[in-house]
Write an enzyme that holds these catalytic residues in place. Structure first.
Site, PDB file in Angstrom:
ATOM      1  N   GLU A 179       4.400 -16.701 -24.740  1.00  0.00           N
ATOM      2  CA  GLU A 179       3.742 -16.542 -23.440  1.00  0.00           C
ATOM      3  C   GLU A 179       2.232 -16.415 -23.555  1.00  0.00           C
ATOM      4  OE1 GLU A 179       5.132 -12.461 -24.815  1.00  0.00           O
ATOM      5  OE2 GLU A 179       5.888 -14.520 -24.810  1.00  0.00           O
ATOM      6  N   ASN A 198       0.800  -1.231   0.000  1.00  0.00           N
ATOM      7  CA  ASN A 198       0.000   0.000   0.000  1.00  0.00           C
ATOM      8  C   ASN A 198       0.828   1.274   0.000  1.00  0.00           C
ATOM      9  OD1 ASN A 198      -2.379  -1.403  -0.050  1.00  0.00           O
ATOM     10  ND2 ASN A 198      -2.738  -1.276   2.155  1.00  0.00           N
ATOM     11  N   LYS A 244       6.146 -18.795 -34.053  1.00  0.00           N
ATOM     12  CA  LYS A 244       5.262 -17.742 -34.553  1.00  0.00           C
ATOM     13  C   LYS A 244       4.397 -18.299 -35.689  1.00  0.00           C
ATOM     14  CE  LYS A 244       7.424 -14.659 -31.955  1.00  0.00           C
ATOM     15  NZ  LYS A 244       6.789 -13.949 -30.829  1.00  0.00           N
ATOM     16  N   HIS A 261       9.120 -16.793 -18.263  1.00  0.00           N
ATOM     17  CA  HIS A 261       8.872 -15.593 -19.048  1.00  0.00           C
ATOM     18  C   HIS A 261       8.402 -14.485 -18.116  1.00  0.00           C
ATOM     19  CE1 HIS A 261       7.355 -12.840 -22.113  1.00  0.00           C
ATOM     20  NE2 HIS A 261       8.134 -13.489 -22.944  1.00  0.00           N
ATOM     21  N   ARG A 262       8.693 -13.236 -18.499  1.00  0.00           N
ATOM     22  CA  ARG A 262       8.399 -12.099 -17.612  1.00  0.00           C
ATOM     23  C   ARG A 262       7.270 -11.212 -18.134  1.00  0.00           C
ATOM     24  NH1 ARG A 262      13.300  -7.684 -18.482  1.00  0.00           N
ATOM     25  NH2 ARG A 262      13.345  -7.756 -20.755  1.00  0.00           N
ATOM     26  N   LYS A 281       2.275 -16.279 -32.877  1.00  0.00           N
ATOM     27  CA  LYS A 281       2.108 -16.662 -31.475  1.00  0.00           C
ATOM     28  C   LYS A 281       0.732 -17.256 -31.190  1.00  0.00           C
ATOM     29  CE  LYS A 281       3.017 -12.504 -29.981  1.00  0.00           C
ATOM     30  NZ  LYS A 281       3.243 -11.396 -29.022  1.00  0.00           N
ATOM     31  N   LYS A 305      10.064 -22.667 -28.252  1.00  0.00           N
ATOM     32  CA  LYS A 305       9.345 -22.099 -27.109  1.00  0.00           C
ATOM     33  C   LYS A 305       7.901 -21.782 -27.454  1.00  0.00           C
ATOM     34  CE  LYS A 305       9.283 -17.781 -24.419  1.00  0.00           C
ATOM     35  NZ  LYS A 305       8.063 -17.254 -25.074  1.00  0.00           N
ATOM     36  N   THR A 342      11.146 -18.816 -30.544  1.00  0.00           N
ATOM     37  CA  THR A 342       9.740 -18.756 -30.161  1.00  0.00           C
ATOM     38  C   THR A 342       8.882 -18.994 -31.396  1.00  0.00           C
ATOM     39  OG1 THR A 342      10.316 -17.115 -28.485  1.00  0.00           O
ATOM     40  CG2 THR A 342       7.976 -17.356 -29.037  1.00  0.00           C
TER      41      THR A 342
END
Length: 480
Positions: free
Chosen positions: A204, A123, A175, A294-295, A177, A201, A173
């Site tokens: 995400e 908070n 594609k 993954h972020r 995606k 991969k 990755t």
């Protein structure tokens, strides 16, 4: 202890509101080895002194509230309160300060990143006396680190599992995606792995949508892995995204991946949450699965320079919660990331010990004791012309993820993978021969392209592609 910082029951209760700095600003305090230390970038509202602002952060993120309460007398707040013990003005800014706060270890549940963040970045970030607030760094004491498992396996164990040494891990990755059927998805996985990549991969965004349910994707991807392994003689893998709407569903997907015999699963640790991530990390260690992180959502938290939380804090939190890889920026690609700052949190991910380093934005020394390291992942807008810079910047202990830089090859997926593998091998060989990748990088790629038509075609397609935008989050510099 001076009377104005004394908060024990013997003082007695007096209702009302008092300045935070009377209790929570303690410049004489010497932090303990067991304290969690935080560096906050504080922008007070006009008229609010820096000492009061720093003390307010310490108070509202530990034991304080807006008024004096009689139940303060039922405990020893000096044992539990956060303390603002040092304040530095930010170079080049008129009303911005780095406030250092020490938190006693008693305040935090063992092995819980969730509990750390609930307190330290809770908070207080909405506090009206502050215009903006950003958590720049944390020092996690060894006593607290040892309550976490950390990464499921770490860098050396992963290399041993994959039998890959002396170079980066190379990935892609898949594609587009979203929108592929599971069978077509598996075909792309196979072609990329057969062409020379170590991993492919899940994007995400891919979880279990109507066009491709997770179980179908897992099965076709596993088939692709085994076929590519049989043809190349190399260990292959695909980051199967286990992220789900519930922890139970996430673990169910990880269990199925283990039953398929694949080497690695994936999790979106910010959108999925730290509690879920820590649970998955424990499962992965117990069951021999590597864990790719993954972020997604990080830029919502870390991109603005004066408010939020720096990615170096999120990187430390991930090393505690657990993951064997994490996306960490590219420096040269399409996503945000200044070189020195990026290398600062890359050090925090990989090294056992890091010193204070103003040039890399590191505010505290940090020892990780025996906690395994995490491989940083460079992904986002990278292609073969970036390979020399990526090899030079990140070293061998890293993962390169080329999505469009593989699947966008004019001859198809497998030739795109070949081009990336040839470029990587050429850069590693040149580096091992003592050549300067920063100066000779383009020459090294051109020479390799003479005997690799796949690389030559990739070089032609992406020769003009650059992402030359200044980074938003840069190191503080004094105004001239």
């Amino acid at each position: 202890m001076s009377p104005q910082t004394e908060t024990k029951a013997s003082v007695g209760f007096k209702a009302g509101v008092k300045d935070y700095k009377l209790t929570y600003y303690t410049p004489e305090y010497k932090p303990l080895d067991t304290d969690i230390l935080a560096a906050f970038r504080v922008t007070p509202q006009p008229g609010v002194p820096s000492e009061e602002a720093g003390a307010a952060v310490a108070a509202e993120s530990s034991t304080g509230t807006w008024t004096t309460v009689w139940t303060d007398g039922l405990t020893s707040l000096d044992r539990y309160k956060g303390r603002c013990y040092h304040i530095d003005p930010v170079p080049g800014e008129d009303n911005q300060y780095i406030c250092y706060v020490a938190y006693p270890l008693h305040l935090f549940e063992e092995g819980s990143v969730t509990n750390i963040f609930t307190s330290i970045v809770g908070n207080v970030f909405g506090f009206k006396a502050l215009r903006a607030l950003r958590l720049e760094d944390l020092r996690i004491p060894i006593a607290y680190i040892k309550t976490f498992q950390g990464p499921p396996h770490g860098i050396q164990v992963e290399r041993d599992k994959l039998n890959k040494y002396g170079r980066k891990i190379l990935g892609c990755t898949i594609k587009p995606k979203l929108g592929l059927s599971a069978k077509n998805y598996g075909r792309a996985v196979y072609e990329c792995l057969r062409g020379g990549l170590d991993f492919t991969k899940d994007d995400e965004n891919v979880n279990s949508q109507p066009f491709m349910r997770w179980r179908d994707r897992f099965c076709f991807s596993a088939e692709a892995i085994y076929k590519a392994q049989a043809e190349t003689g190399e260990i292959k893998g695909h980051y199967l995204n286990a992220t789900a709407g519930t922890c139970e569903e996430m673990i169910k997907r990880a269990v199925f991946a283990r039953e398929l015999g694949v080497p690695i699963v994936m999790h979106d640790y910010l959108t999925g949450g730290f509690t879920a991530n820590t649970s998955l990390s424990h499962y992965c260690r117990d069951n021999g699965l590597l864990l790719h992180i993954h972020r997604a959502m990080h830029a919502v938290i870390d991109r603005q320079k004066n408010h939020g939380m720096h990615f170096r804090v999120l990187a430390k939190a991930l090393r505690l919660s657990g993951g064997d890889h994490i996306h960490a920026g590219t420096v040269v690609g399409k996503l945000e990331g200044e070189r020195d700052i990026t290398l600062g949190f890359v050090d925090l991910l990989r090294d056992d010990y890091t010193e204070i380093d103003d040039q890399r934005g590191i505010y505290f020394t940090q020892s990780w004791a025996s906690t395994p390291g995490v491989l940083p992942v460079a992904s986002g807008g990278i292609h073969v012309w970036h390979m020399p810079a990526l090899t030079e910047i990140f070293g061998d202990d890293s993962v390169l993820q080329f999505g469009g830089g593989t699947l966008g090859h004019p001859w198809g997926n497998a030739p795109g993978a070949v081009a990336n593998r040839v470029a990587l091998e050429a850069c590693v060989q040149a580096r091992n021969e003592g050549r300067d990748l920063a100066k000779e990088g383009n020459t090294i790629i051109r020479d390799a392209a003479k005997w690799s038509p796949e690389l030559a075609a990739a070089c032609e397609v992406w020769k003009e592609i650059k992402f030359e935008f200044p980074a938003v989050d840069v190191l503080d510099k004094k105004k001239k």
